[in-house]
Every structure is written in C-alpha cells, then in structure tokens.
Design an enzyme around this catalytic site. Structure first.
Site, mmCIF file in Angstrom:
data_model
loop_
_atom_site.group_PDB
_atom_site.id
_atom_site.type_symbol
_atom_site.label_atom_id
_atom_site.label_comp_id
_atom_site.label_asym_id
_atom_site.label_seq_id
_atom_site.Cartn_x
_atom_site.Cartn_y
_atom_site.Cartn_z
ATOM 1 N N GLY A 217 -1.795 2.135 4.838
ATOM 2 C CA GLY A 217 -2.858 2.833 5.571
ATOM 3 C C GLY A 217 -3.003 2.273 6.964
ATOM 4 C CG ASN A 218 -4.291 4.270 10.095
ATOM 5 O OD1 ASN A 218 -5.480 4.460 10.320
ATOM 6 N ND2 ASN A 218 -3.444 5.272 9.843
ATOM 7 C CG HIS A 219 -7.202 -1.572 10.836
ATOM 8 N ND1 HIS A 219 -7.737 -2.126 9.704
ATOM 9 C CD2 HIS A 219 -6.191 -2.379 11.223
ATOM 10 C CE1 HIS A 219 -7.065 -3.234 9.407
ATOM 11 N NE2 HIS A 219 -6.114 -3.399 10.313
#
Ligand code: CTP
Length: 403
Positions: free
Chosen positions: A212-214
């Site tokens: 995923g990412n932030h």
C-alpha cells in the site's frame, strides 16, 4: 441537509400584520441549521415582540441605531450586521419599507443595514390587494429587482382587511423552500456529475498482507465535499481510508485494489462531466496472489510485480467532452514531469504537488499545489488547507468549463 445549514441569515421584519408569522420563519431557519439574527423596524415591534424573536433565534434583536435602554447608549452597527449576513431576508416587506429601499432612504436600522449589506437580498411583500397593485408599489418591485434583489411573490387569499386578493405574504415554509431552491438553482456545478478518486490502493500479496502507500484520502474527500456543495452529483471512488463523508450529493464507492478502482471508474466515466483522479494508485501489483498465508521458511522472499493499468491514462484515451484532471506527486524536475504527464495522459489540467514542499503531500491537512492547464498556464499557490486547495481547484475547473 439543507443548503441553508451554516449560513448566516439576517431577517428584517417590517411593520405589517404578517410579522406575526416571522416567529415560525425564524424557527424554520434555525431548524435548517442556519444562524439567525433579526433586525426590526420600530413599527414591527407593535406586531411581534423582540423577546419572542430573540428567544427563537438565540440572538439579541436589534431595532434602533443605539441601545436606548442604556444611559451610555451603545451603537448598533448596521455595517457589522450587513457584513455578517450571507443572506438578508426582508419579510414581511411593507410598501413603505420597499419604497424606502428602492430610493435609498435610510431612517432606521433595517434600512441602513440594507444599504450596507453585500449579500443576496430577498424580500417577501405583504399588504392589502389595492396597495399591492398600486403603480408606486410596482415601481418599487421593479427597482428592487433591478438592484438584483429577489422577490418572493405574495400569494392570493384572505387578507387582514377581510378582502380577498393578492398581497398575502408567502407562508414561512414557502419562503424557506423558495430561498433554498433559488440558491440550489444558482450553484455553478448544478446538473454536473463529478467523478473523483481518492486514497491509496491495497495490492494483495496473500490473504493477510498487501502493498500500500501512505495516502490518507483527505485531498479527494475535500474535493468531493466542495464539488457537492457547489451542486454537483459526486461519485467518490475511494481506496481504504479513515476519511468519512455523509452528504446527500455524494455516492461513496469503496474499492481496494488498482484493478477494482479501474473497473469502478470505467462504470461511471462515460456519464460524468468532470473526472478528478486524486488517488495514489499502486503502479505495480503482485503477479500472483498466494492463496494461503506465506510462511517465513526462507531467508529472503522475492515477489514478482506487474504493472497496474493506468486509470488516468485510460480515461485520457477515451474521453469525449469530459474535463479530466490528474495529480502529479513529484520529487524532482517537478514542472517538466507534470507537463509531460498532462500531455501523455491527454488531461485538461494537472495538479502538481512536490514532496520537497513542507506541509504538502500525504497525511497532512495542508497542501501546496501548482495548476498546469492544457494551454500551459501555470498557477502556483501558497501552502493552504486541503479544503482551500479543493475550492481553488473547483473554481479553476468552473472557470475553464464556462469559458
Ligand atoms: N494514476 C492512475 N492509475 C495508476 C497510476 C496513477 O490513475 N495506475 C493517476 C493518479 O491518480 C494521478 C496521476 O495518475 O492522478 C499521477 O500519478 P503518478 O503515479 O504520479 O504518475 P505516473 O504516471 O504513474 O508516473 P510516475 O510514477 O512515473 O511518476
């Protein structure tokens, strides 16, 4: 939720028998979520008490230039009242007050406030049928309309005189819905469908893990709220996020992976007028998703990743009249990279944010952006709240689609 929610409504009451109905009107405005203040002409106080209105509006009522009860009289500022108001409603509007409004007469606080107010002004006439038809009354109506004041027409019925005819003030419920409809009808994105993507995507590795990412989704959610408040019908397609929104004009469609987002976006793009893709979509996804949880039996683990479909570029390929907006998050050579993306993906506008700017990008409540449109016009903004950035973005889009 009413469009009047959170608005500052100044109700101006003048001296006609219909003033007794303004208690209900104040109550309805308050119920719709508006902040209400009342200003009265001195003669209006003969028809309804300030105490009733201050109690219902939760605000002091003002009717004279000074607070007369006090030896050290305090000035009631008509300028402040006028600036406070988002909407000024004069109801009932007597023939006398309308004629004064039409001619700049300013001999009471209500009239002085009218002259100071910069907001939209509505007036709801109320008088006997012959007064209503008199040429001077018609002249007042026409002058006020020429000042872009908005008339809420009187209705026909039994009048206080016992006569039957035109001149009854519109009922409080009808005044409220007239104003709501008028505001809604003037919203610049009314009738437009806006497709927005937000948040990260999660790319499954096995049943319990993902890449995923932030991205927090904050920017996309703010854009959705701003567009809905401007009258748009919004479809918000969002990856996993903690952000929440509840708005009658917003359909929230949660998705997980880049492929899910691609599928959902393509269901809605054709019928959309504007598409704003602010999601941080994974560029790569595991080629195989393990059906069982991967055990840590080896020292290293190699995952083979394959490219996801570029949703934005796929829309650029098929777009007809849609106004297409992309985001670019860059760390170096920002302007050139963003311009390249604008062309390559066939966009109308790209919103550049640089990770080099403090307070910009993921998870923060602020952002610092630069807009580049398809005419290569570049507009750089200061650090602002994401809500303000959303509003700047929609103003830019509205100015482009109206041009
Ligand atoms: N985007 C998309 N689908 C993807 C990847 C990105 O729709 N699979 C969209 C994003 O929502 C954003 C824009 O493309 O509006 C820019 O994404 P970015 O990752 O910055 O650009 P890329 O084209 O992927 O280029 P690069 O990764 O080389 O910077």
């Amino acid at each position: 939720m009413s469009i009047l929610s959170g608005k500052n409504i100044l109700l101006g009451i003048t001296g006609g028998i219909a003033a007794y109905k303004t208690a209900s009107l104040v109550r309805l405005f308050v119920k719709s979520g508006a902040n209400v203040k009342v200003v009265m002409t001195p003669s209006a106080k003969e028809f309804i008490t300030p105490l009733t209105l201050s109690t219902l509006s939760n605000n002091p009522v003002q009717s004279s230039f000074t607070n007369e009860e006090d030896d050290n009289a305090i000035w009631n500022s008509h300028v402040e009242l006028g600036l406070w108001a988002d909407i000024f409603v004069v109801a009932p509007a007597t023939a006398n007050t309308m004629s004064k409004m039409a001619n700049g007469v300013c001999d009471n606080l209500l009239l002085a406030t009218y002259l100071s107010a910069k907001c939209p002004v509505y007036f709801a006439p109320a008088m006997d049928l012959d007064m209503y038809k008199h040429p001077t009354t018609l002249e007042s109506f026409n002058k006020l309309k020429a000042f872009e004041n908005i008339m809420i027409p009187a209705t026909s019925g039994e009048l206080a005189s016992g006569l039957v005819g035109e001149g009854r003030m519109a009922e409080p419920e009808d005044i409220v819905s007239f104003i709501e409809q008028d505001i809604l009808g003037k919203l610049p994105l009314r009738g437009k469908k806006v497709l927005i993507t937000a948040g990260p995507t999660y790319e499954a590795i096995d049943p319990v893990r993902f890449i995923g990412n932030h991205s927090s989704g904050k920017m996309g959610f703010e854009i959705a709220k701003a567009a809905a408040n401007l009258g748009a019908q919004v479809v918000l397609i969002t990856g996993p996020t903690h952000e929440k929104v509840s708005h009658s004009n917003i359909d929230v469609l949660p998705v997980v992976s880049a492929q899910d987002m691609y599928n959902e976006v393509h269901k809605h793009f054709e019928s959309s007028n504007i598409a704003i893709l602010s999601a941080a979509v994974a560029d790569f996804t595991p080629k195989e998703v393990a059906s069982q949880k991967i055990k840590k039996k080896s020292e290293t683990l190699t995952l083979e990743l394959e490219k996801t479909k570029d949703i934005l570029a796929s829309l650029g390929d098929i777009k007809k009249s849609q106004y297409l907006v992309g985001f670019a998050l860059e760390t170096n050579n920002e302007l050139e990279n963003a311009k390249g993306k604008l062309k390559r993906k066939n966009l109308n506008l790209i919103v550049l944010n640089s990770l080099n700017d403090k307070g910009a990008g993921f998870k923060t409540d602020t952002n610092k952006v630069t807009f580049i449109d398809d005419k290569e016009t570049i507009t750089a903004f200061q650090l602002k709240s994401k809500r303000e950035v959303a509003s700047d973005l929609l103003n830019k889009i509205i100015s482009e689609i109206d041009a």
